[in-house]
Scaffold this motif. Sequence first.
Motif, mmCIF file in Angstrom:
data_model
loop_
_atom_site.group_PDB
_atom_site.id
_atom_site.type_symbol
_atom_site.label_atom_id
_atom_site.label_comp_id
_atom_site.label_asym_id
_atom_site.label_seq_id
_atom_site.Cartn_x
_atom_site.Cartn_y
_atom_site.Cartn_z
ATOM 1 N N ASN A 195 0.943 -1.174 0.038
ATOM 2 C CA ASN A 195 0.059 0.140 -0.059
ATOM 3 C C ASN A 195 0.876 1.214 -0.029
ATOM 4 O O ASN A 195 0.259 2.445 -0.030
ATOM 5 N N TYR A 196 2.257 1.147 -0.058
ATOM 6 C CA TYR A 196 2.957 2.288 -0.010
ATOM 7 C C TYR A 196 4.431 2.099 -0.427
ATOM 8 O O TYR A 196 4.854 1.082 0.232
ATOM 9 N N VAL A 197 5.017 2.759 -1.196
ATOM 10 C CA VAL A 197 6.384 2.567 -1.611
ATOM 11 C C VAL A 197 7.132 4.008 -1.574
ATOM 12 O O VAL A 197 6.616 5.022 -2.250
ATOM 13 N N SER A 198 8.243 4.079 -0.663
ATOM 14 C CA SER A 198 8.939 5.550 -0.807
ATOM 15 C C SER A 198 9.918 5.334 -1.801
ATOM 16 O O SER A 198 10.198 4.379 -2.445
ATOM 17 N N SER A 199 10.393 6.445 -2.135
ATOM 18 C CA SER A 199 11.688 6.642 -3.273
ATOM 19 C C SER A 199 12.690 5.598 -2.770
ATOM 20 O O SER A 199 13.206 4.968 -3.607
ATOM 21 N N THR A 200 13.089 5.444 -1.449
ATOM 22 C CA THR A 200 13.987 4.320 -1.000
ATOM 23 C C THR A 200 13.401 3.109 -1.342
ATOM 24 O O THR A 200 14.408 2.101 -1.875
ATOM 25 N N GLY A 201 12.211 2.782 -1.228
ATOM 26 C CA GLY A 201 11.816 1.468 -1.591
ATOM 27 C C GLY A 201 11.945 1.186 -3.255
ATOM 28 O O GLY A 201 12.314 0.061 -3.324
ATOM 29 N N ILE A 202 11.817 2.138 -3.975
ATOM 30 C CA ILE A 202 11.877 2.050 -5.430
ATOM 31 C C ILE A 202 13.247 1.718 -5.674
ATOM 32 O O ILE A 202 13.428 0.866 -6.513
ATOM 33 N N GLY A 203 14.150 2.373 -4.817
ATOM 34 C CA GLY A 203 15.522 2.272 -5.015
ATOM 35 C C GLY A 203 15.804 0.841 -4.832
ATOM 36 O O GLY A 203 16.798 0.163 -5.545
ATOM 37 N N SER A 204 15.190 0.198 -3.831
ATOM 38 C CA SER A 204 15.427 -1.195 -3.634
ATOM 39 C C SER A 204 15.177 -2.097 -5.158
ATOM 40 O O SER A 204 15.866 -3.138 -5.344
ATOM 41 N N PHE A 205 13.903 -1.780 -5.574
ATOM 42 C CA PHE A 205 13.570 -2.711 -6.821
ATOM 43 C C PHE A 205 14.705 -2.518 -7.971
ATOM 44 O O PHE A 205 14.930 -3.220 -8.477
ATOM 45 N N VAL B 3 3.844 6.749 -7.625
ATOM 46 C CA VAL B 3 5.127 7.017 -7.216
ATOM 47 C C VAL B 3 6.214 6.652 -8.086
ATOM 48 O O VAL B 3 7.124 7.402 -8.227
ATOM 49 N N PHE B 4 5.918 5.208 -8.606
ATOM 50 C CA PHE B 4 6.890 4.924 -9.677
ATOM 51 C C PHE B 4 6.843 6.059 -10.997
ATOM 52 O O PHE B 4 8.045 6.443 -11.389
ATOM 53 N N GLN B 5 5.746 6.312 -11.101
ATOM 54 C CA GLN B 5 5.497 7.307 -12.535
ATOM 55 C C GLN B 5 6.142 8.703 -12.232
ATOM 56 O O GLN B 5 7.224 9.257 -12.711
ATOM 57 N N LEU B 6 5.888 9.323 -10.953
ATOM 58 C CA LEU B 6 6.542 10.548 -10.492
ATOM 59 C C LEU B 6 7.835 10.429 -10.427
ATOM 60 O O LEU B 6 8.654 11.533 -10.802
ATOM 61 N N LEU B 7 8.642 9.488 -9.979
ATOM 62 C CA LEU B 7 9.993 9.357 -9.915
ATOM 63 C C LEU B 7 10.630 9.051 -11.411
ATOM 64 O O LEU B 7 11.850 8.851 -11.219
ATOM 65 N N GLY B 8 9.741 8.730 -12.390
ATOM 66 C CA GLY B 8 10.402 8.209 -13.569
ATOM 67 C C GLY B 8 10.858 6.865 -13.518
ATOM 68 O O GLY B 8 11.618 6.307 -14.650
ATOM 69 N N PHE B 9 10.372 5.901 -12.749
ATOM 70 C CA PHE B 9 10.827 4.710 -12.742
ATOM 71 C C PHE B 9 9.820 3.674 -13.361
ATOM 72 O O PHE B 9 10.100 2.510 -13.601
ATOM 73 N N PHE C 238 3.427 7.476 -18.424
ATOM 74 C CA PHE C 238 4.021 8.376 -17.392
ATOM 75 C C PHE C 238 3.897 9.739 -17.643
ATOM 76 O O PHE C 238 3.016 10.314 -18.282
ATOM 77 N N ARG C 239 4.889 10.478 -16.939
ATOM 78 C CA ARG C 239 4.608 11.826 -16.685
ATOM 79 C C ARG C 239 5.855 12.579 -17.325
ATOM 80 O O ARG C 239 6.882 12.290 -17.452
ATOM 81 N N CYS C 240 5.417 13.855 -18.187
ATOM 82 C CA CYS C 240 6.463 14.289 -19.082
ATOM 83 C C CYS C 240 7.218 15.342 -17.746
ATOM 84 O O CYS C 240 6.658 15.870 -16.902
ATOM 85 N N GLU D 21 8.899 18.055 -18.098
ATOM 86 C CA GLU D 21 8.893 19.266 -18.111
ATOM 87 C C GLU D 21 7.424 20.138 -17.703
ATOM 88 O O GLU D 21 7.461 20.720 -16.841
ATOM 89 N N CYS D 22 6.413 19.718 -18.497
ATOM 90 C CA CYS D 22 5.164 20.198 -18.184
ATOM 91 C C CYS D 22 4.230 19.217 -17.046
ATOM 92 O O CYS D 22 3.097 19.748 -16.578
ATOM 93 N N LYS D 23 4.629 18.136 -16.778
ATOM 94 C CA LYS D 23 4.019 16.988 -15.747
ATOM 95 C C LYS D 23 2.847 16.578 -16.504
ATOM 96 O O LYS D 23 1.963 15.965 -15.337
ATOM 97 N N SER D 24 2.589 16.777 -17.657
ATOM 98 C CA SER D 24 1.322 16.132 -18.280
ATOM 99 C C SER D 24 1.420 14.628 -18.042
ATOM 100 O O SER D 24 2.465 14.086 -18.407
ATOM 101 N N ILE D 25 0.342 13.899 -18.160
ATOM 102 C CA ILE D 25 0.467 12.467 -17.903
ATOM 103 C C ILE D 25 0.069 12.051 -19.431
ATOM 104 O O ILE D 25 -0.859 12.410 -20.134
ATOM 105 N N LEU D 26 1.155 11.288 -20.067
ATOM 106 C CA LEU D 26 1.047 10.679 -21.554
ATOM 107 C C LEU D 26 0.953 8.985 -21.463
ATOM 108 O O LEU D 26 1.312 8.474 -20.423
ATOM 109 N N ALA D 27 0.137 8.621 -22.309
ATOM 110 C CA ALA D 27 0.068 7.292 -22.717
ATOM 111 C C ALA D 27 0.845 6.981 -23.919
ATOM 112 O O ALA D 27 0.734 7.613 -24.911
#
Length: 183
Positions: A72-82, A108-114, A163-165, A167-173
């Motif tokens: 139910n939650y993953v921090s940026s450190t958790g994503i680093g683990s993956f 969270v994965f999306q926002l951090l670009g992972f 994912f999210r751009c 630059e402008c933070k738009s969500i793209l598919a």
Amino acid sequence: MSNSNSLIPGFDDEKDDSLKISLEKNDSVPKGIFIYLNGYIDTYNSTFFQKKITKIVEAGYINLIFNCSALNYVSSTGIGSFTVFLKLVKPKGGDVVLLEIQPKVYEVFQLLGFSQFFNIKESTEEAINFFKNGAPQESSVFPKVFGCPVCGKKLRATRAGRFRCSECKSILAIDNSARVSLG
């Protein structure tokens, strides 16, 4: 689900109340194992998480399928683990699939670009087929460099998905044919 200790001796000896990890062998995936995550992964338990998964890889499992339906939650450190696990298994010919990710965790994965670095699947069948078929069919059109339809920033996609751009933070598919659309 089988007893995790029967697959990897001593696996259940160390526990953490914030993250429960259980294992299930699936003979459809060579050197593969399903890892069920229940709870959350953050700065405080990421070392425990990494130690457990390293034990799995050391036992010879290099195709890791993480079922994240109860995560139910993953921090940026958790994503680093993956990311560490991906670097651990790739040189051995293995891979990582994230399965049934909850929307708030995926964000969270999306926002951090992972989200573009991981194989994210919706069902067990998709995960098994990923390993049976090797590289996905879409690899011929990816990576794809394109301009964001909102701001024009040059972006690179390694696979289909959302994912999210940057630059402008738009969500793209991006679909399997590398067609880009909003959201």
